[in-house]
Write a protein that holds these residues in place. Structure first.
Motif, PDB file in Angstrom:
ATOM      1  N   ARG A  63       0.819  -1.218   0.000  1.00 57.78           N
ATOM      2  CA  ARG A  63       0.000   0.000   0.000  1.00 57.78           C
ATOM      3  C   ARG A  63       0.852   1.267   0.000  1.00 57.78           C
ATOM      4  NH1 ARG A  63      -4.692  -1.558   4.406  1.00 57.78           N
ATOM      5  NH2 ARG A  63      -6.052  -2.645   2.946  1.00 57.78           N
TER       6      ARG A  63
ATOM      7  N   ASP B 234       3.834   2.813  -5.140  1.00 54.83           N
ATOM      8  CA  ASP B 234       2.999   3.183  -6.284  1.00 54.83           C
ATOM      9  C   ASP B 234       2.650   1.978  -7.145  1.00 54.83           C
ATOM     10  OD1 ASP B 234       3.043   5.888  -5.595  1.00 54.83           O
ATOM     11  OD2 ASP B 234       4.857   6.272  -6.773  1.00 54.83           O
ATOM     12  N   ALA B 235       1.435   1.996  -7.701  1.00 53.21           N
ATOM     13  CA  ALA B 235       0.988   0.946  -8.616  1.00 53.21           C
ATOM     14  C   ALA B 235       1.953   0.856  -9.789  1.00 53.21           C
ATOM     15  CB  ALA B 235      -0.427   1.234  -9.100  1.00 53.21           C
ATOM     16  N   GLY B 236       2.181  -0.361 -10.254  1.00 55.36           N
ATOM     17  CA  GLY B 236       3.076  -0.587 -11.385  1.00 55.36           C
ATOM     18  C   GLY B 236       4.510  -0.885 -10.978  1.00 55.36           C
ATOM     19  N   ASN B 237       4.852  -0.638  -9.721  1.00 59.69           N
ATOM     20  CA  ASN B 237       6.194  -0.919  -9.222  1.00 59.69           C
ATOM     21  C   ASN B 237       6.364  -2.431  -9.067  1.00 59.69           C
ATOM     22  OD1 ASN B 237       8.179  -1.474  -7.007  1.00 59.69           O
ATOM     23  ND2 ASN B 237       8.449   0.752  -7.151  1.00 59.69           N
TER      24      ASN B 237
ATOM     25  N   ARG C  52       6.081  -3.801  -5.533  1.00 58.36           N
ATOM     26  CA  ARG C  52       4.681  -3.825  -5.086  1.00 58.36           C
ATOM     27  C   ARG C  52       3.991  -5.075  -5.601  1.00 58.36           C
ATOM     28  NH1 ARG C  52      -0.634  -1.841  -6.593  1.00 58.36           N
ATOM     29  NH2 ARG C  52      -1.613  -0.779  -4.838  1.00 58.36           N
ATOM     30  N   GLU C  53       4.219  -5.379  -6.864  1.00 59.87           N
ATOM     31  CA  GLU C  53       3.593  -6.553  -7.456  1.00 59.87           C
ATOM     32  C   GLU C  53       4.089  -7.839  -6.796  1.00 59.87           C
ATOM     33  OE1 GLU C  53       4.030  -6.289 -11.725  1.00 59.87           O
ATOM     34  OE2 GLU C  53       3.101  -4.315 -11.745  1.00 59.87           O
TER      35      GLU C  53
ATOM     36  N   ILE D 241       2.359  -8.112  -3.412  1.00 61.45           N
ATOM     37  CA  ILE D 241       0.955  -8.504  -3.563  1.00 61.45           C
ATOM     38  C   ILE D 241       0.856  -9.984  -3.921  1.00 61.45           C
ATOM     39  CG2 ILE D 241      -1.128  -8.186  -4.969  1.00 61.45           C
ATOM     40  CD1 ILE D 241      -0.315  -5.167  -5.116  1.00 61.45           C
TER      41      ILE D 241
ATOM     42  N   LEU E  82      -5.969  -4.955  -4.258  1.00 56.72           N
ATOM     43  CA  LEU E  82      -4.708  -4.293  -4.616  1.00 56.72           C
ATOM     44  C   LEU E  82      -4.173  -4.830  -5.954  1.00 56.72           C
ATOM     45  CD1 LEU E  82      -2.698  -4.057  -1.261  1.00 56.72           C
ATOM     46  CD2 LEU E  82      -3.588  -2.157  -2.614  1.00 56.72           C
TER      47      LEU E  82
ATOM     48  N   ASN F 128      -5.794  -5.721  -8.436  1.00 58.28           N
ATOM     49  CA  ASN F 128      -6.584  -5.215  -9.566  1.00 58.28           C
ATOM     50  C   ASN F 128      -6.464  -3.713  -9.765  1.00 58.28           C
ATOM     51  OD1 ASN F 128      -7.661  -7.700 -10.428  1.00 58.28           O
ATOM     52  ND2 ASN F 128      -9.052  -7.687  -8.691  1.00 58.28           N
ATOM     53  N   GLU F 129      -5.680  -3.044  -8.953  1.00 62.09           N
ATOM     54  CA  GLU F 129      -5.508  -1.584  -9.111  1.00 62.09           C
ATOM     55  C   GLU F 129      -4.602  -1.262 -10.268  1.00 62.09           C
ATOM     56  OE1 GLU F 129      -4.108   0.120  -5.463  1.00 62.09           O
ATOM     57  OE2 GLU F 129      -6.071   0.000  -4.539  1.00 62.09           O
TER      58      GLU F 129
END
Length: 127
Positions: free
Chosen positions: A71, A74-77, A80-81, A84, A124, A126-127
């Protein structure tokens, strides 16, 4: 048993520090090491089964740690993936552990604790 519980101390401390509502602000400078800790966090199946019987799963805690770190990224990092994906995997294992072979929930407290973490991680993703 005490030795096995030692592997829980560092990830649990980080989780208590990073989760929302903590009285101590999270130091983002430690993010790379904390990500590696979250991605490697695990215990033996025997230890996790013992904890699950008491209403809590180390797999669920690892999933929650991944969720809170993800959280903050940033999305796309890529990190982060990975967090998740690892969180979903750990939450899925935790969900399987709390159910009997016929699908009935056998550890209701552990099931309820993990269910919302699992759902949040899927959102998360699906963001």
């Amino acid at each position: 048993s005490h030795f096995a519980m030692g592997s829980i101390h560092k990830p649990m401390g980080l989780l208590l520090q990073i989760c929302e509502g903590s009285s101590h602000p999270y130091d983002m400078d430690h993010m790379p090491e904390d990500i590696e800790l979250a991605l490697a966090c695990d215990v033996s199946d025997m230890t996790d089964n013992n904890l699950t019987g008491d209403g809590w799963s180390m797999k669920s805690m690892a999933a929650e740690l991944c969720m809170h770190l993800a959280r903050r990224i940033d999305a796309g990092n890529a990190a982060r993936e990975r967090l998740i994906d690892r969180g979903i995997m750990m939450a899925t294992v935790a969900q399987q552990r709390v159910k009997a072979s016929n699908g009935m929930v056998k550890h209701i407290l552990a099931y309820e604790a993990n269910r919302d973490i699992h759902k949040a991680l899927l959102l998360l993703a699906n963001e």
